[in-house]
Design an enzyme around this catalytic site. Sequence first.
Site, PDB file in Angstrom:
ATOM      1  N   ASP A  69      53.116  21.005  84.334  1.00  0.00           N
ATOM      2  CA  ASP A  69      53.231  23.447  84.506  1.00  0.00           C
ATOM      3  C   ASP A  69      53.881  24.133  83.847  1.00  0.00           C
ATOM      4  O   ASP A  69      54.473  23.383  83.129  1.00  0.00           O
ATOM      5  CB  ASP A  69      52.707  23.382  85.902  1.00  0.00           C
ATOM      6  CG  ASP A  69      51.257  24.571  85.917  1.00  0.00           C
ATOM      7  OD1 ASP A  69      51.668  25.593  85.565  1.00  0.00           O
ATOM      8  OD2 ASP A  69      50.574  24.713  86.744  1.00  0.00           O
ATOM      9  N   HIS A  74      54.492  23.298  80.524  1.00  0.00           N
ATOM     10  CA  HIS A  74      54.098  24.617  79.676  1.00  0.00           C
ATOM     11  C   HIS A  74      54.660  25.239  79.212  1.00  0.00           C
ATOM     12  O   HIS A  74      54.787  26.629  78.241  1.00  0.00           O
ATOM     13  CB  HIS A  74      53.187  25.349  80.041  1.00  0.00           C
ATOM     14  CG  HIS A  74      51.433  24.709  81.255  1.00  0.00           C
ATOM     15  ND1 HIS A  74      51.058  25.178  81.892  1.00  0.00           N
ATOM     16  CD2 HIS A  74      50.782  23.700  80.760  1.00  0.00           C
ATOM     17  CE1 HIS A  74      50.193  24.589  82.296  1.00  0.00           C
ATOM     18  NE2 HIS A  74      49.668  23.879  81.452  1.00  0.00           N
TER      19      HIS A  74
END
Length: 488
Positions: free
Chosen positions: A289, A312
């Site tokens: 993430d 991310h």
Amino acid sequence: MKFIRIIGGTLPLFIGLTSVAAAQDRREVTEPVVPSACTTLHAEKFVADDRKLSDADESKPDTRLIQAALDHCAQGKAVELAASPGKNAFMSGPLQVPDGVTLLIGKGVTLYASRNPADYDYLSARGVCGTSEATERKFGEAAAAPEGLRSISGPSKPMGCQALISIIDAKNAAVMGEGTIDGGGDMQLIGRDYSWWQMARKAEPGNKKYYSVKLIVARNADGLVLYGITLHNSPNYHVTVNNTNGFTAWGVHLQTPTVAHTDARNTDGIDPGSSTNITIAHSWIDNEDDNIAIKTGVTHMSVLHNHFYSGHGMSIGSETYSGVSNLLVDDLVEDHTTSGIRIKSNVTRGGPVHDLVYQNICMRDVQVPIAISPYYNNGTIDQFFDPGFKGTRIPDYKAITLRNISVMTPGDVLIAGADESHRTAVSLENVTIAGIQPALVHIKLADITHARSNIPFGGQPADLKFVPASVPAPATPYSCEGKFLPMR
């Protein structure tokens, strides 16, 4: 050549150094020092070899033992968790670290989070933690957003889940050590037929509410330090820090999931919000993430000498309504993250983002190396078109400098403004992307100062403006030799 001292090294004094110096933590930050122990607790019950504790073991947590030691420790000292012959693990529910005290996880020791969701309930909301609108169990109705709930915004009340480790209204507290904290996000919960992550994934369609646990939550925690610690498998975000002046994360090793092919959801790495004077340095983050996600209200932050892996990328947003400013990202390596430099928001949650410097950055196998977007739509990858949302919190991105950026593999570039009154202003200085093609470049409502970049801007819309100071020239790729290293 003159130099300015930056945490962990030096930077050459280039033209424009004033903006670099302003866009960083204003403290003199050096490597933290581990304090001496006020008490040492030796593991007596558990072994961490296979990461599995029986249901019977789960009925014997070390929570009270550790909390009592923390509560009675003098400021400036540490409560050390240490191994003993044949035992190397502790298991606990929620812990509170008080003023001036360090929780020290010794080398070879693992602190496991309890798998019993009831351990994390607030007294005012029993039976809520570990439930969701998507599970068959009765879902606890919440009047407002709990600490562990991602999908609702607004003031929090004591509902949902406490964090494993909380530093609330406590100054100069710390979590340190060469050991590991394992949140067990992949493990089946006591009394449930699912894990934390399975619950979160099941709630994803329709963005349904769910109550989960964060690993470390800090609020009003001036002087907070994380040093040398390894963080694994948080049920939700690993570290969130809010309303704090002075936060240092140095040498943090964050890897989630640790079991191959395990599906983790909403496991952000380090998320500061509404805080100032922050340094994250010499850390390794692999978490599927946002590796780092800067939330609204952050100013004067340095991100220095870090390595990112699955995740991310280096993110700002999606909430920026009270602003984000004065950020320096220097000497960052991103290896197969989905995004590289990412600023994400939209007209329902945006605001002013300005005075950002990203420099000396290497990327490879990154799908979107540059994503400066007012189009955020809750996706892993930023879309390249306006979703048509309606709102009055307009993203406004200004004074963003990208300098000495080398991307070793092809990827998309998105630089967009929200509207004519909120154009995005970016300076590109020696930015190169291997194999970049016009079809990979997405520009709209942007003012670009373009100096030594190989990004092909030909064929872009008429609303792209080059600032008159632009001096296009051949780029000299920033050297990434020896930069790509295995996760540590």
